[in-house]
Design a protein around this motif. Structure first.
Motif, PDB file in Angstrom:
ATOM      1  N   GLY A   1       8.526   2.434   8.382  1.00  0.00           N
ATOM      2  CA  GLY A   1       9.419   1.319   8.047  1.00  0.00           C
ATOM      3  C   GLY A   1      10.294   1.600   6.834  1.00  0.00           C
ATOM      4  O   GLY A   1      11.474   1.244   6.810  1.00  0.00           O
TER       5      GLY A   1
ATOM      6  N   VAL B   1       3.297   3.980   1.163  1.00  0.00           N
ATOM      7  CA  VAL B   1       4.360   4.162   2.151  1.00  0.00           C
ATOM      8  C   VAL B   1       4.748   5.644   2.158  1.00  0.00           C
ATOM      9  O   VAL B   1       4.738   6.306   1.128  1.00  0.00           O
ATOM     10  CB  VAL B   1       5.593   3.249   1.922  1.00  0.00           C
ATOM     11  CG1 VAL B   1       5.238   1.790   2.165  1.00  0.00           C
ATOM     12  CG2 VAL B   1       6.190   3.418   0.543  1.00  0.00           C
TER      13      VAL B   1
ATOM     14  N   GLN C   1       0.839  -1.201   0.000  1.00  0.00           N
ATOM     15  CA  GLN C   1       0.000   0.000   0.000  1.00  0.00           C
ATOM     16  C   GLN C   1       0.874   1.251   0.000  1.00  0.00           C
ATOM     17  O   GLN C   1       2.029   1.212  -0.385  1.00  0.00           O
ATOM     18  CB  GLN C   1      -0.906  -0.018   1.234  1.00  0.00           C
ATOM     19  CG  GLN C   1      -1.485  -1.369   1.555  1.00  0.00           C
ATOM     20  CD  GLN C   1      -2.412  -1.862   0.464  1.00  0.00           C
ATOM     21  OE1 GLN C   1      -3.331  -1.169   0.092  1.00  0.00           O
ATOM     22  NE2 GLN C   1      -2.158  -3.042  -0.059  1.00  0.00           N
TER      23      GLN C   1
END
Ligand code: FAD
Length: 405
Positions: free
Chosen positions: A300, A46, A44
């Motif tokens: 992340g 980021v 999805q």
């Protein structure tokens, strides 16, 4: 480390190719193995936040990334019936939308294309055994071939199998008390370019975000005491998601109606990777394999980029791999820990209010934060934001010129 040495990177996600980019630049021969048969360009939205933005600038990828930006304008909170609660445009404090918004798969492809000509990619390949001989890493692959590498960099993401061979005892998962599910559904004209978030009774939190021309991305998180997932099959996971969506309003109903046609369904625990050390001998972790903060944080990718840059830089700068891995962890770990520690099971419970009373309080907070007064008081100017990005992480400057023995 001496240039020309052959380094193996396991995992062609985000951190792996980013590390490959820098290692090649510093003169190393890089081989990247990816277990999947082709580049995994799923995922999805980021957010490339903070220091991650500095890395893509240093890589010269800004134009490429901007050309694939999802154009998200900001985030709107809605109630279950779809009425507006609060609006957080891009740049507002508290908004989900960062300066660079890209689908994970598009970003993975940008990094792959930036490195494919210079590094050797081997798809459908993975490590089945590895031994630190003292002089090198002797690696056995799934096709039975054995090859020696100077170093092995593990960028296999949260559930790395190669990591388990070397650092099993050193890894712990910190479960945050929620499940997460993400996938894409068909886009509707009214979706526009905003992210829409809804807090549902029972502790279900849903966000829709602009994906590509035909798809809208969905992230649903909901409280769940147990780490385990009843039944290991997709059908059982879908059932759990359907339960969480039941009676949660118009957006939840839309997702429920689409669930049977979803092709990229992901469902898993919201868990962080905590490693007591990031390296052993000639083996080192980077990206989510070392320190996944969970996709819920949206950090992340940026953390993976920072780690990849510093790891490659220290390999180029230091005399030995021991020195390089030590310097990498010393520099990056404190930065990662700040990001990971922003989330706790308690905060997750607060963000997933269960009762009407809790949801009313959440909405009051959302309205207050979105108010002109609060935004005027706390929203940083563009210059201050730029300064915050520059100061988010102070990067050492690596020229890769000094060789390791
Ligand atoms: C398909 C997918 C979808 C994702 N979607 C989202 C999302 O929507 N939102 C979000 O915030 N984060 C998402 N992530 C995680 C996100 O990419 C990371 O948090 C971050 O970008 C750091 O990336 P990474 O390279 O460390 O790990 P990852 O991006 O997870 O990449 C790891 C790579 O290693 C490969 N691999 C795994 N095991 C082996 C093995 N044994 N041998 C060789 N290769 C191996 C994987 O196939 C993968 O390509 C997703 C990851 C993947 C793989």
């Amino acid at each position: 480390m001496k240039v020309g040495k052959k380094i193996l990177i396991c995992g062609a996600g985000i951190a792996g190719p980013a590390c490959a980019y820098w290692l090649h630049k510093y003169g190393y021969a890089v081989v990247v193995v990816e277990r999947a048969q082709t580049l995994r360009d799923g995922g999805q939205n980021v957010d490339i936040k903070g220091a991650g933005q500095q890395v893509i600038k240093m890589m010269g990828l800004v134009d490429e990334i901007e050309s694939k930006d999802t154009l998200e304008q900001g985030q709107k909170y809605l109630d279950a019936a779809g009425n507006l609660i609060a609006t957080f445009p891009k740049g507002a404090i508290g908004t989900l939308t960062s300066d660079f918004e890209i689908l994970r798969g598009d970003f993975a492809r940008v990094l792959f294309e930036a490195t494919n000509a210079d590094c050797e990619y081997r798809f459908g390949r993975f490590v089945t055994d590895l031994e630190d001989t003292g002089a090198c890493m002797s690696v056995t692959f799934d096709d039975g071939s054995v090859e020696d590498f100077e170093l092995v960099i593990c960028a296999e993401g949260t559930n790395s199998a190669t990591r388990a061979r070397i650092l099993a005892q050193e890894i712990r998962f910190r479960y945050l008390g929620a499940s997460m599910s993400f996938f894409k559904i068909p886009r509707r004209p009214e979706d526009g370019n905003w992210a829409y978030s809804v807090n549902g009774v029972g502790g279900t939190f849903i966000t829709l975000r602009p994906g590509n021309e035909t798809e809208t991305t969905v992230l649903t998180t909901f409280l769940r005491k147990k780490l385990d997932i009843e039944g290991d099959n997709v059908a059982a996971r879908r059932r759990l998601l359907l339960q969480a969506l039941k009676g949660r309003g118009t957006i939840a109903d839309r997702i429920t109606a689409q669930l049977d046609t979803v092709y990229d369904f992901y469902f898993g625990p919201m868990s962080q990777v905590k490693a007591s050390t990031w390296s052993k001998g000639r083996f080192v972790l980077v990206g989510d394999a070392a320190h996944s903060p969970t996709p819920f944080t949206g950090t992340g990718t940026a953390l993976g980029l920072v780690g990849a840059y510093v790891l490659a830089g220290e390999i180029g700068r230091c005399e030995t791999h021991t020195e390089a891995f030590g310097a990498y962890e010393k520099l990056v770990r404190p930065y990662i820990e700040v990001s990971q520690n922003q989330l706790s099971p308690r905060l997750i419970r607060i963000l997933h209010a269960k009762t009407w009373f809790g949801i009313s309080l959440t909405r009051l907070t959302q309205r207050t934060f979105a108010s002109t007064v609060v935004q005027k008081l706390f929203r940083p100017s563009p210059a201050k934001r730029e300064k915050q990005v520059a100061e988010d992480f102070v990067f050492p400057s690596y020229d890769g010129g000094r060789t390791m023995r």
